[in-house]
Scaffold this motif. Structure first.
Motif, PDB file in Angstrom:
ATOM      1  N   ASN A 150      30.518  39.013  45.263  1.00  0.00           N
ATOM      2  CA  ASN A 150      30.940  37.604  45.290  1.00  0.00           C
ATOM      3  C   ASN A 150      31.746  37.229  46.546  1.00  0.00           C
ATOM      4  O   ASN A 150      32.419  36.198  46.572  1.00  0.00           O
ATOM      5  CB  ASN A 150      31.693  37.224  44.009  1.00  0.00           C
ATOM      6  CG  ASN A 150      33.008  37.957  43.849  1.00  0.00           C
ATOM      7  OD1 ASN A 150      33.454  38.652  44.760  1.00  0.00           O
ATOM      8  ND2 ASN A 150      33.621  37.796  42.686  1.00  0.00           N
TER       9      ASN A 150
ATOM     10  N   GLY B 263      28.594  39.102  36.396  1.00  0.00           N
ATOM     11  CA  GLY B 263      29.577  38.030  36.252  1.00  0.00           C
ATOM     12  C   GLY B 263      30.366  37.822  37.533  1.00  0.00           C
ATOM     13  O   GLY B 263      31.496  38.289  37.669  1.00  0.00           O
ATOM     14  N   MET B 264      29.795  37.103  38.465  1.00  0.00           N
ATOM     15  CA  MET B 264      30.398  36.994  39.802  1.00  0.00           C
ATOM     16  C   MET B 264      31.394  35.850  39.930  1.00  0.00           C
ATOM     17  O   MET B 264      32.038  35.698  40.972  1.00  0.00           O
ATOM     18  CB  MET B 264      29.314  36.907  40.878  1.00  0.00           C
ATOM     19  CG  MET B 264      28.450  35.678  40.824  1.00  0.00           C
ATOM     20  SD  MET B 264      26.931  35.882  41.785  1.00  0.00           S
ATOM     21  CE  MET B 264      27.560  36.217  43.424  1.00  0.00           C
ATOM     22  N   PHE B 265      31.564  35.053  38.874  1.00  0.00           N
ATOM     23  CA  PHE B 265      32.455  33.881  38.905  1.00  0.00           C
ATOM     24  C   PHE B 265      33.202  33.809  37.578  1.00  0.00           C
ATOM     25  O   PHE B 265      32.626  34.034  36.518  1.00  0.00           O
ATOM     26  CB  PHE B 265      31.615  32.608  39.094  1.00  0.00           C
ATOM     27  CG  PHE B 265      32.420  31.346  39.144  1.00  0.00           C
ATOM     28  CD1 PHE B 265      32.790  30.788  40.361  1.00  0.00           C
ATOM     29  CD2 PHE B 265      32.816  30.705  37.969  1.00  0.00           C
ATOM     30  CE1 PHE B 265      33.542  29.619  40.406  1.00  0.00           C
ATOM     31  CE2 PHE B 265      33.568  29.534  38.010  1.00  0.00           C
ATOM     32  CZ  PHE B 265      33.925  28.995  39.235  1.00  0.00           C
ATOM     33  N   GLY B 266      34.486  33.458  37.646  1.00  0.00           N
ATOM     34  CA  GLY B 266      35.276  33.299  36.423  1.00  0.00           C
ATOM     35  C   GLY B 266      36.445  32.364  36.647  1.00  0.00           C
ATOM     36  O   GLY B 266      36.459  31.555  37.582  1.00  0.00           O
ATOM     37  N   GLU B 267      37.453  32.496  35.767  1.00  0.00           N
ATOM     38  CA  GLU B 267      38.536  31.495  35.751  1.00  0.00           C
ATOM     39  C   GLU B 267      39.402  31.504  37.003  1.00  0.00           C
ATOM     40  O   GLU B 267      39.980  30.470  37.351  1.00  0.00           O
ATOM     41  CB  GLU B 267      39.386  31.639  34.485  1.00  0.00           C
ATOM     42  CG  GLU B 267      39.902  33.041  34.191  1.00  0.00           C
ATOM     43  CD  GLU B 267      41.275  33.300  34.771  1.00  0.00           C
ATOM     44  OE1 GLU B 267      41.955  32.334  35.133  1.00  0.00           O
ATOM     45  OE2 GLU B 267      41.659  34.492  34.869  1.00  0.00           O
ATOM     46  N   LEU B 268      39.482  32.643  37.702  1.00  0.00           N
ATOM     47  CA  LEU B 268      40.278  32.633  38.936  1.00  0.00           C
ATOM     48  C   LEU B 268      39.617  31.751  39.992  1.00  0.00           C
ATOM     49  O   LEU B 268      40.271  30.916  40.638  1.00  0.00           O
ATOM     50  CB  LEU B 268      40.465  34.059  39.466  1.00  0.00           C
ATOM     51  CG  LEU B 268      41.439  34.934  38.667  1.00  0.00           C
ATOM     52  CD1 LEU B 268      41.470  36.349  39.237  1.00  0.00           C
ATOM     53  CD2 LEU B 268      42.832  34.317  38.676  1.00  0.00           C
ATOM     54  N   PHE B 269      38.311  31.945  40.162  1.00  0.00           N
ATOM     55  CA  PHE B 269      37.588  31.062  41.089  1.00  0.00           C
ATOM     56  C   PHE B 269      37.684  29.603  40.639  1.00  0.00           C
ATOM     57  O   PHE B 269      37.855  28.696  41.467  1.00  0.00           O
ATOM     58  CB  PHE B 269      36.110  31.455  41.161  1.00  0.00           C
ATOM     59  CG  PHE B 269      35.797  32.513  42.188  1.00  0.00           C
ATOM     60  CD1 PHE B 269      36.221  32.380  43.501  1.00  0.00           C
ATOM     61  CD2 PHE B 269      35.039  33.626  41.852  1.00  0.00           C
ATOM     62  CE1 PHE B 269      35.905  33.342  44.458  1.00  0.00           C
ATOM     63  CE2 PHE B 269      34.726  34.592  42.801  1.00  0.00           C
ATOM     64  CZ  PHE B 269      35.162  34.451  44.102  1.00  0.00           C
TER      65      PHE B 269
ATOM     66  N   ARG C 151      31.719  34.817  33.900  1.00  0.00           N
ATOM     67  CA  ARG C 151      32.513  35.422  32.825  1.00  0.00           C
ATOM     68  C   ARG C 151      33.787  34.612  32.614  1.00  0.00           C
ATOM     69  O   ARG C 151      33.943  33.561  33.226  1.00  0.00           O
ATOM     70  CB  ARG C 151      32.812  36.886  33.172  1.00  0.00           C
ATOM     71  CG  ARG C 151      33.613  37.076  34.453  1.00  0.00           C
ATOM     72  CD  ARG C 151      33.737  38.546  34.787  1.00  0.00           C
ATOM     73  NE  ARG C 151      34.650  38.784  35.889  1.00  0.00           N
ATOM     74  CZ  ARG C 151      34.996  39.994  36.333  1.00  0.00           C
ATOM     75  NH1 ARG C 151      34.478  41.070  35.771  1.00  0.00           N
ATOM     76  NH2 ARG C 151      35.842  40.116  37.333  1.00  0.00           N
ATOM     77  N   ASP C 152      34.668  35.105  31.741  1.00  0.00           N
ATOM     78  CA  ASP C 152      35.900  34.380  31.368  1.00  0.00           C
ATOM     79  C   ASP C 152      35.567  33.059  30.668  1.00  0.00           C
ATOM     80  O   ASP C 152      36.197  32.012  30.915  1.00  0.00           O
ATOM     81  CB  ASP C 152      36.775  34.085  32.609  1.00  0.00           C
ATOM     82  CG  ASP C 152      37.122  35.325  33.412  1.00  0.00           C
ATOM     83  OD1 ASP C 152      37.168  36.421  32.827  1.00  0.00           O
ATOM     84  OD2 ASP C 152      37.341  35.186  34.634  1.00  0.00           O
TER      85      ASP C 152
ATOM     86  N   THR D   9      31.930  42.444  40.019  1.00  0.00           N
ATOM     87  CA  THR D   9      31.202  42.500  41.281  1.00  0.00           C
ATOM     88  C   THR D   9      32.138  42.918  42.416  1.00  0.00           C
ATOM     89  O   THR D   9      33.356  42.812  42.291  1.00  0.00           O
ATOM     90  CB  THR D   9      30.580  41.119  41.608  1.00  0.00           C
ATOM     91  OG1 THR D   9      31.615  40.133  41.598  1.00  0.00           O
ATOM     92  CG2 THR D   9      29.529  40.725  40.580  1.00  0.00           C
TER      93      THR D   9
ATOM     94  N   LYS E 186      33.197  42.797  46.741  1.00  0.00           N
ATOM     95  CA  LYS E 186      33.334  41.791  47.817  1.00  0.00           C
ATOM     96  C   LYS E 186      33.044  42.522  49.112  1.00  0.00           C
ATOM     97  O   LYS E 186      33.957  43.008  49.766  1.00  0.00           O
ATOM     98  CB  LYS E 186      34.742  41.209  47.839  1.00  0.00           C
ATOM     99  CG  LYS E 186      35.201  40.690  46.476  1.00  0.00           C
ATOM    100  CD  LYS E 186      36.633  40.259  46.511  1.00  0.00           C
ATOM    101  CE  LYS E 186      37.257  40.150  45.127  1.00  0.00           C
ATOM    102  NZ  LYS E 186      36.405  39.821  44.007  1.00  0.00           N
TER     103      LYS E 186
HETATM  104  O1  LIG Z   1      37.293  37.572  40.317  1.00  0.00           O
HETATM  105  C1  LIG Z   1      36.121  37.809  40.048  1.00  0.00           C
HETATM  106  O2  LIG Z   1      35.479  38.787  40.426  1.00  0.00           O
HETATM  107  C2  LIG Z   1      35.400  36.831  39.158  1.00  0.00           C
HETATM  108  C3  LIG Z   1      36.297  36.446  38.059  1.00  0.00           C
HETATM  109  O3  LIG Z   1      36.381  37.098  37.045  1.00  0.00           O
HETATM  110  C4  LIG Z   1      37.199  35.279  38.256  1.00  0.00           C
HETATM  111  O4  LIG Z   1      36.960  34.446  39.125  1.00  0.00           O
HETATM  112  O5  LIG Z   1      38.129  35.150  37.441  1.00  0.00           O
END
Ligand SMILES: O=C([O-])CC(=O)C(=O)O
Ligand SMILES: [Mg+2]
Length: 229
Positions: free
Chosen positions: A65, A92-98, A117-118, A139, A141
């Motif tokens: 990601n 799951g390359m994207f979640g709540e932090l992004f 995810r998340d 994933t 980086k």
């Molecule tokens: O940080 C990651 O790899 C993706 C993720 O779970 C987030 O964005 O919360």
């Protein structure tokens, strides 16, 4: 792959995109000649969102990601991040932090044909996401890809700055130069459907309203009209 980052794509006019989005994905898709749909495999992570915005595109490597991190900096108010991978991936390359970082920049949502995810946290945040998969799989980086280049999802090309309309019916892309035309076609379709809705409320049948009854014998259909008691 050489990394390509293009700053400041020509974006569709946001006020026009907002008016378009109010019609919803199905109406816009119909109004532009049943084109632009990114496919039934993209589902919202939670129901009830309807958004419009301008695309910032990402081409990432599967299971990586890094390019989403690069893309966040390219995003501004009214944008929707649209992510694909160079080959199929459900990670799951994207979640709540992004989502937190994107929301800070005024981004309205995320669309991806990879995994996210998340889900509980995204739901609690009310951050709208459409994806092809939900997966806890993490994933790395590590690999350069591209930001703000034309990408393809579901056979549909999405270019940076194109309009995205997304709701519970899925995701539709409208080429940025066609947004005004798509809006007037969607307005016309909505007016036509309002008239049809009123007719259906009064009991008119689609068979008559659409002139379908006359076609039926030619299709070999034998039927008895039903008289409601
Ligand atoms: O940080 C990651 O790899 C993706 C993720 O779970 C987030 O964005 O919360
Ligand atoms: Mg996370």
């Amino acid at each position: 792959m050489r990394t390509v980052v293009v700053t400041g794509p020509p974006r569709a006019d946001l006020a026009t995109v907002d008016a378009l989005a109010a019609h919803g994905a199905a109406t816009v898709h119909e109004a532009i000649g049943r084109t632009g749909f990114l496919g039934a495999h993209l589902r919202p992570t939670h129901l009830g969102s309807r958004i419009g915005g301008t695309a910032v595109t990402v081409l990432a490597w599967p299971g990586d990601n890094l390019m989403i991190h690069v893309a966040v900096e390219q995003c501004g108010p009214g944008d929707i991040l649209v992510v694909t991978t160079t080959s199929p991936s459900t990670d799951g390359m994207f979640g709540e932090l992004f989502a937190t970082a994107l929301r800070h920049r005024g981004v309205r949502g995320l669309v991806t044909n990879a995994g996210v995810r998340d889900i509980a946290e995204l739901h609690a945040m009310g951050f709208p996401v459409w994806s092809a998969a939900v997966s806890a799989q993490g994933t790395v980086k590590a690999t350069a890809g591209a930001v703000n280049v034309p990408i393809t999802i579901g056979g549909q090309v999405v270019r940076p700055g194109d309009a995205i309309v997304a709701d519970d019916d899925g995701v539709v892309c409208v080429a940025r130069e066609n947004v005004a035309e798509a809006l007037s076609a969607s307005d016309a379709r909505a007016a036509k459907e309002e008239a049809t809705r009123a007719a259906f409320r009064d009991g008119e049948l689609g068979l008559d309203r659409y002139g379908l009854r006359a076609m039926l014998p030619g299709l070999g259909l034998v039927y008895e009209p039903y008289e409601a008691p």
